[in-house]
Design a protein around this motif. Structure first.
Motif, mmCIF file in Angstrom:
data_model
loop_
_atom_site.group_PDB
_atom_site.id
_atom_site.type_symbol
_atom_site.label_atom_id
_atom_site.label_comp_id
_atom_site.label_asym_id
_atom_site.label_seq_id
_atom_site.Cartn_x
_atom_site.Cartn_y
_atom_site.Cartn_z
ATOM 1 N N ASP A 169 0.823 -1.207 0.000
ATOM 2 C CA ASP A 169 0.000 0.000 0.000
ATOM 3 C C ASP A 169 0.862 1.263 0.000
ATOM 4 N N GLU A 188 -7.486 -3.098 1.635
ATOM 5 C CA GLU A 188 -8.493 -2.922 2.679
ATOM 6 C C GLU A 188 -8.113 -3.623 3.976
ATOM 7 N N GLN A 222 -6.984 -8.468 1.290
ATOM 8 C CA GLN A 222 -8.291 -8.057 0.771
ATOM 9 C C GLN A 222 -8.128 -6.729 0.045
ATOM 10 N N SER A 264 -9.394 -3.653 -2.788
ATOM 11 C CA SER A 264 -10.537 -2.899 -3.304
ATOM 12 C C SER A 264 -10.475 -2.886 -4.832
#
Length: 417
Positions: A49, A60, A90, A92
């Motif tokens: 990220d 997420e 997980q 998006s």
């Protein structure tokens, strides 16, 4: 205390139970390794990220799955302490994203630019990306949450780069739901959990300062009998399949069958025998009709099929049935009581020479000390000696204390010719 009409013995009071517990301790993660695994996948969550990542702003949630989520991780190699840690990322993304796209995005986000921290440690797999560390592998699997389904149900993806794209698949799964179901089906027996935890701490000589446990984390040695047996069964499977070609029975399948048969025994050795008998009975139920076993995730029925890639053929299923029959015979011998040198041979055959030898040596040392102090009920007038050959001689103990054998299915399962 009474259990099933008989006096319940103290946990880990029989030689077979002690030896099986010591084998299990030697193949599982120490608290230090457990903490390192969590640190690795949490660091990966931040990394994918990061600014400039293909997945920047699209991560997420990252959480443990599989054996890590239920406390059943073991060393993944027979001769080293290497182990695998599994986690879900997980993301998006659109639920309709192409499988290859989702997998490639995760791979590229982890690998990064030449010279970056994971660039030379990253491998793209058919359903995940593997990051290789000196003593472990972390498998990070991309998932897209289906918000209209039960908690954390989502799409997983299957795509082999070397195959044509029409072979790609999108799968519905809920590994989080499975882990929660498994933990509910295998609750701790407090007395056993305490006895096993104390034995683990003593044998591992764990220093609390080596790792700081996360807030709210249950110590990794606080386990139910069923979880310990699952770890033993996974190790036994690894030994059996070490030199074989093709897939091995998946850990999640073993976990499902173990959870369904849990909480019906009073000792660790009896639990191993009961689970082996129950697993054999379930495989035979399908095999005698010429069918491959089919098992679903109870948290995602109809969609999340735990047997989608194994056994694949009746021959592969039959081979595992042969293995289970052998396991039942040898475990019956342990439970019924046999000479200690035979116990060692059985443990080495089932779980590998290294953990068996270590467990027997520790048992020998501990029992010798107890005999000298007058606290042991397993022998008198001497101590067990482990010669250079690795086989027992005995100066005071000829065999383990015989334990009444349970046949929870009304008899022994054997292959019908």
């Amino acid at each position: 205390m009474l259990e099933y009409g008989v006096m319940r013995r103290p946990p880990l009071s029989e030689p077979a139970d002690m030896l099986l517990a010591d084998v299990a301790i030697r193949i599982q993660l120490s608290p230090t390794d457990y903490g390192k695994a969590e640190q690795h996948y949490q660091a990966l969550a931040d990394w994918i990220d990061r600014p400039g990542s293909p997945l920047e702003g699209l991560v997420e949630l990252v959480y443990a799955q599989g054996s890590m989520a239920i406390g059943a991780t073991i060393a993944s190699r027979l001769t080293t302490d290497e182990f695998d840690a599994d986690a879900i990322a997980q993301l998006s993304l659109s639920p309709d994203v192409a499988p290859a796209t989702a997998l490639d995005l995760l791979y590229e986000s982890i690998r990064g630019e030449p010279g970056s921290r994971y660039y030379d440690k990253t491998e793209r797999q058919s359903r995940c990306t593997t990051v290789c560390y000196p003593d472990m592998h972390v498998d990070l699997t991309p998932m897209v949450r289906l918000w209209h389904r039960s908690e954390r149900t989502g799409h997983l993806f299957h795509s082999k780069p070397e195959e044509a794209r029409h072979f790609d698949r999108t799968l519905i799964a809920n590994p989080y739901g499975f882990a929660e179901w498994f933990k509910a089906a295998t609750p701790l027996d407090h007395d056993f959990a305490v006895a096993f935890s104390e034995r683990a701490r003593g044998l591992e000589q764990v220093v609390a300062a080596e790792s700081e446990e996360l807030p709210g984390q249950t110590h990794v040695s606080q386990k139910s009998k069923a979880v310990i047996v699952l770890q033993l069964l996974k190790r036994w499977r690894n030994v059996r399949y070490d030199q074989r070609q093709g897939r091995r029975p998946p850990s999640v399948l073993l976990a499902k069958l173990v959870a369904e048969a849990a909480n019906k025994t009073g000792s660790l050795s009896e639990e191993l025998l009961h689970q082996a008998q129950a697993m054999l009975a379930e495989f035979w139920r399908w095999h005698v009709h010429g069918s491959l076993i089919q098992v679903e995730n109870p948290a995602c029925p109809n969609d999340d099929i735990l047997t989608d890639r194994w056994p694949g053929t009746l021959a592969a299923q039959g081979q595992f049935i042969d293995d289970l029959e052998d396991l039942v015979v040898k475990t019956e011998r342990l439970v019924a009581g046999c000479p200690l040198h035979e116990m060692r041979e059985i443990l080495a055959d089932l779980f590998g020479e290294f953990p068996a030898q270590q467990a027997v040596a520790a048992f020998n040392d501990r029992t010798g000390a107890e005999i000298r102090q007058g606290h042991s009920q397993h022998g008198a007038g001497g101590r067990l000696v482990l010669p250079a050959t690795g086989l027992f001689t005995s100066t005071g103990v000829a065999s383990s204390h015989a334990t009444p054998r349970h046949t929870f299915f009304g008899g022994n399962w054997r292959r019908r010719s």
